[in-house]
Design a protein around this motif. Structure first.
Motif, PDB file in Angstrom:
ATOM      1  N   ALA A  76      -7.695  12.769   0.940  1.00 30.70           N
ATOM      2  CA  ALA A  76      -6.413  12.365   0.718  1.00 30.70           C
ATOM      3  C   ALA A  76      -5.459  12.152   1.562  1.00 30.70           C
ATOM      4  O   ALA A  76      -5.189  13.543   2.546  1.00 30.70           O
ATOM      5  CB  ALA A  76      -5.874  12.618  -0.073  1.00 30.70           C
ATOM      6  N   ASP A 128      -4.268   7.047   0.487  1.00 34.19           N
ATOM      7  CA  ASP A 128      -5.302   6.281  -0.443  1.00 34.19           C
ATOM      8  C   ASP A 128      -5.605   7.487  -0.148  1.00 34.19           C
ATOM      9  O   ASP A 128      -6.204   8.348   0.711  1.00 34.19           O
ATOM     10  CB  ASP A 128      -5.414   5.793   0.264  1.00 34.19           C
ATOM     11  CG  ASP A 128      -6.658   4.389  -0.544  1.00 34.19           C
ATOM     12  OD1 ASP A 128      -6.978   5.605  -1.999  1.00 34.19           O
ATOM     13  OD2 ASP A 128      -7.320   3.217  -1.155  1.00 34.19           O
ATOM     14  N   ASN A 129      -7.206   7.365  -0.888  1.00 36.20           N
ATOM     15  CA  ASN A 129      -8.634   8.560  -0.277  1.00 36.20           C
ATOM     16  C   ASN A 129      -9.071   7.485   0.426  1.00 36.20           C
ATOM     17  O   ASN A 129      -9.992   6.432   0.160  1.00 36.20           O
ATOM     18  CB  ASN A 129      -9.021   8.892  -1.572  1.00 36.20           C
ATOM     19  CG  ASN A 129      -8.605   9.991  -2.266  1.00 36.20           C
ATOM     20  OD1 ASN A 129      -7.245  10.405  -2.015  1.00 36.20           O
ATOM     21  ND2 ASN A 129      -8.473   9.603  -3.758  1.00 36.20           N
ATOM     22  N   TYR A 130     -10.325   8.577   1.272  1.00 38.21           N
ATOM     23  CA  TYR A 130     -11.177   7.853   2.766  1.00 38.21           C
ATOM     24  C   TYR A 130     -12.174   8.889   2.242  1.00 38.21           C
ATOM     25  O   TYR A 130     -12.300  10.026   2.535  1.00 38.21           O
ATOM     26  CB  TYR A 130     -10.449   7.427   3.851  1.00 38.21           C
ATOM     27  CG  TYR A 130      -9.494   6.598   4.052  1.00 38.21           C
ATOM     28  CD1 TYR A 130      -9.876   5.405   4.044  1.00 38.21           C
ATOM     29  CD2 TYR A 130      -7.236   7.294   3.515  1.00 38.21           C
ATOM     30  CE1 TYR A 130      -7.866   4.356   3.834  1.00 38.21           C
ATOM     31  CE2 TYR A 130      -6.585   6.324   3.494  1.00 38.21           C
ATOM     32  CZ  TYR A 130      -6.958   4.591   3.831  1.00 38.21           C
ATOM     33  OH  TYR A 130      -5.798   4.160   3.711  1.00 38.21           O
ATOM     34  N   SER A 139       2.601   7.104   6.894  1.00 39.49           N
ATOM     35  CA  SER A 139       2.193   8.181   6.326  1.00 39.49           C
ATOM     36  C   SER A 139       1.438   9.110   6.490  1.00 39.49           C
ATOM     37  O   SER A 139       1.918   9.479   8.190  1.00 39.49           O
ATOM     38  CB  SER A 139       0.258   7.304   5.710  1.00 39.49           C
ATOM     39  OG  SER A 139       0.429   6.632   6.729  1.00 39.49           O
ATOM     40  N   GLY A 142       0.893  -1.104  -0.251  1.00 40.14           N
ATOM     41  CA  GLY A 142      -0.005   0.173   0.044  1.00 40.14           C
ATOM     42  C   GLY A 142       0.949   1.423  -0.477  1.00 40.14           C
ATOM     43  O   GLY A 142       0.556   2.250   0.108  1.00 40.14           O
ATOM     44  N   TYR A 143       1.454   1.236   0.595  1.00 39.47           N
ATOM     45  CA  TYR A 143       3.168   2.497   0.252  1.00 39.47           C
ATOM     46  C   TYR A 143       4.010   2.356  -1.146  1.00 39.47           C
ATOM     47  O   TYR A 143       3.955   1.323  -1.253  1.00 39.47           O
ATOM     48  CB  TYR A 143       3.954   2.391   1.227  1.00 39.47           C
ATOM     49  CG  TYR A 143       2.993   2.579   2.487  1.00 39.47           C
ATOM     50  CD1 TYR A 143       2.836   3.610   3.218  1.00 39.47           C
ATOM     51  CD2 TYR A 143       2.118   1.759   3.339  1.00 39.47           C
ATOM     52  CE1 TYR A 143       2.262   4.022   4.082  1.00 39.47           C
ATOM     53  CE2 TYR A 143       1.344   1.758   4.360  1.00 39.47           C
ATOM     54  CZ  TYR A 143       1.509   3.038   5.079  1.00 39.47           C
ATOM     55  OH  TYR A 143       0.978   3.682   5.914  1.00 39.47           O
TER      56      TYR A 143
END
Length: 545
Positions: free
Chosen positions: A433, A414-416, A381, A357-358
């Motif tokens: 984001a 990511d976008n949440y 993050s 994810g990174y």
């Protein structure tokens, strides 16, 4: 003994027998044999006492009877005979005249008997007293003789013990001397074995020097071969190997040449040759210590001088990430953090950490020979904080998270989607984001400001109404209809053989649909549901899409 043995011979023989029997009793191995010897001694003692008493009784006087005066009318005087049993018949044969004399003689006999009895009693006492004195003298003489014999035996025993002690001392001294010699021989053998091990150890150290020289020549040859056409990384590695090996050899050769272990070993060998193992043993701890220092120094020198490698310890945030390391010579190493490399080639090393994810994060560190370096890689993050009025609730995927404040930390980039709910207001849906990197960011939400009608409705373009087009039901979307006036023939009537064309359709029988005006679509005007008909929207209204 003979029958006419004297009392002195009897006593001497008795004492000799008694001494022998007492000696046998003392040395008898069994109780039954001792009892047998004691019984023989008792018999000899009884015989000795019997013979002694018989010898003493022979000294008693014998009593004889004499007439004091001869009878007047005796024609001849008869000799006096001792009183004995042989006179009894003559007495019985006496005449009546002699009977009277016999009566008178009976009284005399009684008197004589009494006197004899008294003499016998006195003699018995004298005999018993004499025998007691003789027995005492005999006992004392026997005691003295036994004491003398015992003293002589004691002297013999002491002399024998002294002789045996001297012999035992000589034997002990000889055994001790032999044991000491055996100990020295064993110690000498053990020390020679230890010296053999020491020589092997020293040969190993000398072999180490030869191996280093050989390795140095090999590195130099390979470096010359790769100097022109070989890979630069491999050539640089060989050059580094040559430098490190030369540095190690320059230290090792003089160190071995002047090491004190050689001198100590030579001293021990000289002492053993002179048969002085105890003095040689005293030097063994010194030799062992010097050999231990030799091994430690060689290992330390090899580690610090010959080896090019350094040490690298990789740490990541968070831990447990897959890491890949490329050292200064191009070698790749992979592992999971925290990851420790005990040996890594010198030069700039690149550390790359991977996290699902990174994006991969890489850092560079410089590794130096014999040194340890730590590489830290952060694959994190940003921390995003959302704030709103205290009564605002934060929801995500229809799950309540918090109220008034929401901190989003350790979220993958990511976008949440986040939904804010407040009583009396429409829900506000938005997307936040989160970027990769170590940062902190805050986003503030205010329902009073977000509810202001300040945006033109993009749905109706600010008109408040929406036009919806649909297929015309009259013409079926064609926009044309059959002319009702002429029935689609284009001819209105025939008069006198003359054709009258329909003016409504222009003779083609098709007219424009009046419902859709020929467009084929029916336009319907409705109120815009997005803005409610006023043509304006707020931030909350915009977030509903």
């Amino acid at each position: 003994l003979s029958a006419d043995a004297t009392p002195e011979q009897i006593e001497t023989r008795f004492l000799d027998l008694r001494r022998k029997l007492e000696d046998r009793i003392a040395k008898a191995p069994t109780t039954g044999l001792q009892a047998k010897y004691r019984e023989s001694l008792a018999q000899f003692t009884t015989a000795f006492e019997t013979l002694t008493m018989a010898a003493d009784s022979s000294l008693l006087p014998v009593l004889a009877k004499h007439d004091p005066q001869p009878a007047p009318d005796a024609k001849a005087a008869a000799p006096t005979a001792p009183l004995s049993a042989a006179s009894a018949p003559a007495t019985r044969a006496a005449t009546p005249a002699a009977t009277a004399r016999n009566k008178s003689g009976g009284r005399e006999f009684v008197l004589v008997f009494i006197v004899a009895l008294l003499l016998l009693v006195g003699g018995g006492w004298w005999v018993m007293n004499t025998r007691a004195e003789n027995a005492e003298r005999t006992r004392l003489a026997a005691v003295q003789k036994a004491e003398a014999e015992r003293a002589a035996d004691e002297e013999k025993r002491v002399a024998e013990e002294k002789r045996l002690a001297d012999e035992a001392e000589k034997a002990r001294f000889a055994a001790a001397e032999k044991a000491e010699q055996a100990r020295k021989d064993a110690l000498t053998a053990e020390l020679r074995t230890r010296l053999a091990e020491s020589r092997i150890l020293w040969e190993s150290a000398a072999k180490e020097e030869r191996n280093v020289e050989r390795a140095l020549n090999d590195y130099r040859g390979e470096a010359r071969n790769l100097q022109r056409d070989g890979p630069a990384i491999k050539y640089n590695e060989l050059v580094g190997r040559v430098t490190a090996t030369q540095r190690y050899l320059s230290w090792l050769a003089p160190y071995l040449e002047r090491h004190p272990a050689q001198i100590t070993r030579a001293k021990i060998e000289e002492l053993l040759s002179s048969r002085m193992p105890d003095q040689a043993l005293e030097l063994m701890p010194q030799l062992q210590q010097e050999e231990t220092e030799l091994q430690t120094a060689i290992a330390s020198g090899r580690e610090s001088l010959e080896h090019l490698e350094g040490t690298l310890h990789v740490q990541t945030m968070p831990s447990g990430l897959q890491v890949e390391i490329v050292d200064g010579f191009g070698h790749r190493h992979q592992g999971v953090s925290p990851y420790h490399l005990a040996t890594i080639c010198p030069g700039p090393a690149t550390i790359t950490a991977k996290r699902p994810g990174y994006q991969d994060v890489s850092v560079s560190v410089t590794v130096q020979t014999g040194q340890s370096v730590v590489g830290n890689v952060e694959v994190v993050s940003e921390t995003l904080t959302l704030t709103a009025e205290d009564d605002v609730e934060f929801w995500s995927n229809n799950v309540f998270i918090s109220r008034g404040r929401l901190t989003m930390a350790n979220y993958a980039p990511d976008n949440y989607a986040v939904e804010l709910r407040r009583q009396g207001f429409r829900s506000f849906r938005t997307t936040v984001a989160i970027a990769q990197g170590k940062a902190t960011r805050t986003v503030n939400f205010n329902f009073a400001a977000m509810s202001a009608q300040k945006h033109t409705c993009h749905n109706c373009n600010g008109t408040g109404r929406l036009e919806t087009a649909r297929e015309c039901g009259s013409c079926g979307g064609d926009g044309r209809l059959r002319c009702n006036l002429c029935g689609g023939d284009g001819v209105f009537a025939y008069v006198n053989g003359q054709t009258i064309w329909c003016t409504a359709c222009g003779r083609d029988g098709i007219v424009q649909c009046s419902s859709c005006r020929g467009s084929g679509e029916y336009i319907n005007h409705i109120t815009c549901q997005k803005c409610g008909g006023d043509g304006l929207l707020s931030d909350i209204d915009l977030a509903q899409n």
